[in-house]
Every structure is written in C-alpha cells, then in structure tokens.
Design an enzyme around this catalytic site. Structure first.
Site, PDB file in Angstrom:
ATOM      1  N   LYS A  38      41.313  47.231  34.305  1.00 45.60           N
ATOM      2  CA  LYS A  38      41.431  48.679  34.074  1.00 45.60           C
ATOM      3  C   LYS A  38      42.194  49.308  35.229  1.00 45.60           C
ATOM      4  O   LYS A  38      42.172  48.807  36.370  1.00 45.60           O
ATOM      5  CB  LYS A  38      40.077  49.362  33.908  1.00 45.60           C
ATOM      6  N   ASP A 165      31.969  50.649  35.745  1.00 45.97           N
ATOM      7  CA  ASP A 165      33.194  50.403  34.984  1.00 45.97           C
ATOM      8  C   ASP A 165      32.968  49.478  33.786  1.00 45.97           C
ATOM      9  O   ASP A 165      33.867  49.311  32.960  1.00 45.97           O
ATOM     10  CB  ASP A 165      34.261  49.730  35.873  1.00 45.97           C
TER      11      ASP A 165
HETATM   12  P1  ATP Z   1      36.249  48.067  41.051  1.00 42.78           P
HETATM   13  O1  ATP Z   1      37.607  48.651  40.814  1.00 42.78           O
HETATM   14  O2  ATP Z   1      35.329  48.092  39.859  1.00 42.78           O
HETATM   15  O3  ATP Z   1      35.581  48.514  42.298  1.00 42.78           O
HETATM   16  P2  ATP Z   1      37.452  45.762  42.159  1.00 42.78           P
HETATM   17  O4  ATP Z   1      38.616  45.366  41.313  1.00 42.78           O
HETATM   18  O5  ATP Z   1      37.753  46.516  43.413  1.00 42.78           O
HETATM   19  O6  ATP Z   1      36.446  46.528  41.251  1.00 42.78           O
HETATM   20  P3  ATP Z   1      36.195  43.242  41.719  1.00 42.78           P
HETATM   21  O7  ATP Z   1      37.346  42.320  41.509  1.00 42.78           O
HETATM   22  O8  ATP Z   1      35.451  43.661  40.524  1.00 42.78           O
HETATM   23  O9  ATP Z   1      36.641  44.512  42.567  1.00 42.78           O
HETATM   24  O10 ATP Z   1      35.240  42.535  42.772  1.00 42.78           O
HETATM   25  C1  ATP Z   1      34.358  43.235  43.614  1.00 42.78           C
HETATM   26  C2  ATP Z   1      33.332  42.259  44.169  1.00 42.78           C
HETATM   27  O11 ATP Z   1      32.442  41.900  43.117  1.00 42.78           O
HETATM   28  C3  ATP Z   1      33.939  40.939  44.660  1.00 42.78           C
HETATM   29  O12 ATP Z   1      34.206  40.986  46.038  1.00 42.78           O
HETATM   30  C4  ATP Z   1      32.894  39.906  44.308  1.00 42.78           C
HETATM   31  O13 ATP Z   1      32.130  39.517  45.432  1.00 42.78           O
HETATM   32  C5  ATP Z   1      31.963  40.582  43.302  1.00 42.78           C
HETATM   33  N1  ATP Z   1      31.973  39.878  42.005  1.00 42.78           N
HETATM   34  C6  ATP Z   1      30.904  39.453  41.335  1.00 42.78           C
HETATM   35  N2  ATP Z   1      31.259  38.843  40.204  1.00 42.78           N
HETATM   36  C7  ATP Z   1      32.600  38.882  40.132  1.00 42.78           C
HETATM   37  C8  ATP Z   1      33.537  38.395  39.189  1.00 42.78           C
HETATM   38  N3  ATP Z   1      33.184  37.750  38.069  1.00 42.78           N
HETATM   39  N4  ATP Z   1      34.842  38.621  39.449  1.00 42.78           N
HETATM   40  C9  ATP Z   1      35.214  39.304  40.559  1.00 42.78           C
HETATM   41  N5  ATP Z   1      34.355  39.751  41.485  1.00 42.78           N
HETATM   42  C10 ATP Z   1      33.053  39.554  41.284  1.00 42.78           C
END
Ligand code: ATP
Length: 328
Positions: A38, A165
C-alpha cells in the site's frame, strides 16, 4: 536450507480445539494468495490518543508490488520465508502472517495446522506495509484452506486486531482510512496511476517515526495541525489528471522521516530532477514515491533515477489494484 529461505515448525502437532467437531479443510490441499503493497496518497496525522495510537486521516492505494503466500495442509503451524528480508524476519509468532493464522484459527475454532510459504518482494520496514500485507494474505489463505467461509467484511474486522493497515489490504483498491487507519470508506478513483518506488537501504521503524513527529511538533519545528483533510486529494482522484493529483499528495510523516534519514531529500530531489510529477516519502518511509504521467514515463523516470545511486533499487508500479486474492 539456503540463507535466503528461513523458517521451521512453530509447534508440535496441534491438538484440535475443544468443541472442534471435525475437519473443515478445503478439498484442495494448497491455497496461493497474492497481496499488494500500500501507499498513502494523503497521510494526515492527528494528535496521539490515550491508547497511544495517533488519529489518522489517510487515503490508501494498493499498488502492484506483491508478496505471495502459499498455505498448505500440515500437521502443525510452520512458516518459511524467502526473498526480501528473509535473513532478518521472524518466522515465529512475531511474524504477522503467523499471528494472522493463529487469530483466524481461534476465531473459527479450528487447530492452526498450516504450512505457510511466504515469497516476499515488498521491501521490509519500507513504509509499504509489507508485514500488514502478509497478515491480510494469511487471513485470506487460511480462511480458504480451512473452509472458514468468512466474507471480506468479517476478514477485515479480524484484520483490525493485527494492525492499522491490515484491514485495507483485504479489499485493496483506493480507500479512505480514519480512526487509526482501520476504519475504511470507499473512494471514487478514476483510472490507473503510475508510480516509481525508490527502495532505500535499510528500513525505518514506524513507531520511531511517529515519536520523531511528536517531538518536532512539540518543539514547534513542524506545525501541529498538519496536512488536514484530504478534500483536495479526493477531488483529484475523480479527475484523473496526474498533474492535479501531483499537487494534492501530502504526508505528515515526511518531515519526521527526513529528520531521521536526511539523505532521503537527495532521493526525492533526484526523482523530481528526472521529471517525476511529484515526490513524497511513502508512509513512514524510507521508501520514496514518485508520480508519473503514464507507464512509459514511469519506466523512463525509474531508469534515470537508478543512475543517481540514491537508493538500493527502483521499481515501477501501478494502482489501484485489488487486495489479497487467491491466485491459481
Ligand atoms: P507500515 O507502513 O505498515 O508501518 P512498513 O512497510 O514500514 O509498514 P513492514 O515491512 O510491515 O514495515 O515491517 C515492519 C516490521 O514488522 C518489520 O521490521 C518486522 O520486524 C515486522 N514484521 C512482522 N511480520 C512481518 C512480515 N511478514 N513482513 C514484514 N515485516 C514483518
């Protein structure tokens, strides 16, 4: 097991839950789900609430960067991860895909017996909600595997327990999110938009970026009122003129992400210098987003941006696309 593929059993074979009256597995032994990343076209961050969450007004769009999750019958719960972040991601109950499977099993009253195989392409901690996407994928995949028969609204309600999200990534498309982002309303969006995504080296922790934003606001460095309501953005989505949309994109988290990672300013400038119509940090960053006029324009901005050496990799994507869906 190769280093980019990690995982294992999380438990010994799980006994059926009390009251479980027999197998509710689908006839087919395997379910594959594709789930998009997203982006936030508008991310207005309000004050911190007593529960610690910030009040958000956001316009989500699902874009064509995908993770793929396969769910197979198994006699226990296990997860294998390959691709983006496989060397660092937890494969236990700290992984959102596992948490989603357990939550759904509890809800359905079935044992959480499933082998999840996650192929990740969405960059980790990149502000693209990869973890949330995997949680949504696990809900959809396990519901099909266990023949749960939940509709999309029921899945989205469960999803809210997993993260702000996650509900959006069940329907995908374009939607307005309020509350902490989990209260969704449909948005009329005409046509397809073309994006360039600059993926940074390393992630940014979302809670750290929120804390930085609070600190910047407390210090008066950035205005507390933020970007406000998304009226201009919602009007732009109905017109399908990329230049109008470019002027309406807004993200309150950007100032905090830039304060924590000042080099992102170079990434944003490089995309604009190469002709992007708009540049902004994606969610809490550090991925950066660039709006292009069409698919060819996106490809040429992406190719030229690559030569600047301001990010780890550059991808093109379009949106809106549907959320978590089973695929053959
Ligand atoms: P958002 O924009 O929702 O904050 P993001 O893109 O910044 O998300 P994610 O890639 O969702 O961040 O990852 C955030 C943290 O969630 C990671 O550092 C990881 O430790 C944890 N996590 C748990 N499960 C997962 C998964 N399946 N994929 C990615 N990260 C995960």
């Amino acid at each position: 097991m190769p280093p980019e593929e990690r995982g294992g059993a999380l438990s010994e074979a799980v006994e059926p839950a009390a009251g479980y009256d027999g197998p509710r597995l689908a006839a087919s032994g395997s379910v594959r789900v594709r789930v998009p990343a997203k982006i936030n076209l508008h991310l207005g961050v309000g004050p911190r609430r007593p529960d610690g969450f910030h009040e958000l007004t956001t316009v989500y769009q699902a874009i064509s960067l995908y993770d793929e999750l396969t769910a197979d019958r198994a006699d226990r719960l296990e997860l294998v991860v390959e691709g983006e972040g496989a060397d660092v991601l937890p494969t236990d109950e700290n992984n959102l895909a596992v948490r989603a499977a357990v939550l759904l099993a509890d809800h359905l009253g079935v044992p959480p017996r499933v082998r999840l195989h996650l192929r990740k392409q969405i960059p980790l901690a990149g502000g693209l909600a990869g973890g949330s996407a995997d949680a949504a994928a696990a809900l959809v995949a396990c519901d099909a595997l266990w023949d749960g028969g939940l509709d999309r609204n029921e899945l989205a309600t469960l999803a809210a327990d997993l993260g702000s999200d996650v509900p959006f990534l069940v329907p995908g498309g374009t939607a307005l999110g309020t509350g902490r982002g989990e209260v969704l309303s449909p948005v009329l969006a005409v046509g397809t938009w073309h994006w360039v995504v600059a993926v940074a080296d390393g992630g940014l922790s979302t809670p750290t970026v929120y804390a930085k934003l609070d600190a910047l606001r407390d210090a008066g460095t950035v205005p507390a009122e933020g970007v406000g309501a998304p009226d201009e953005l919602l009007a732009a989505l109905r017109q399908h003129d990329p230049r109008v949309l470019a002027a309406a994109l807004a993200n309150d988290m950007q100032a905090a992400a830039l304060a924590l990672r000042p080099t992102l300013a170079r990434t944003l400038d490089a995309g604009l210098a190469e002709g992007a119509l708009a540049a902004l940090v994606s969610g809490s960053g550090p991925s950066c987003l660039f709006l292009a006029a069409d698919a060819d324009h996106a490809a040429s901005v992406a190719a030229r941006l690559t030569t600047h050496g301001v990010c780890r990799t550059v991808r093109t994507a379009h949106g809106p696309v549907p959320g978590a869906r089973t695929t053959p």
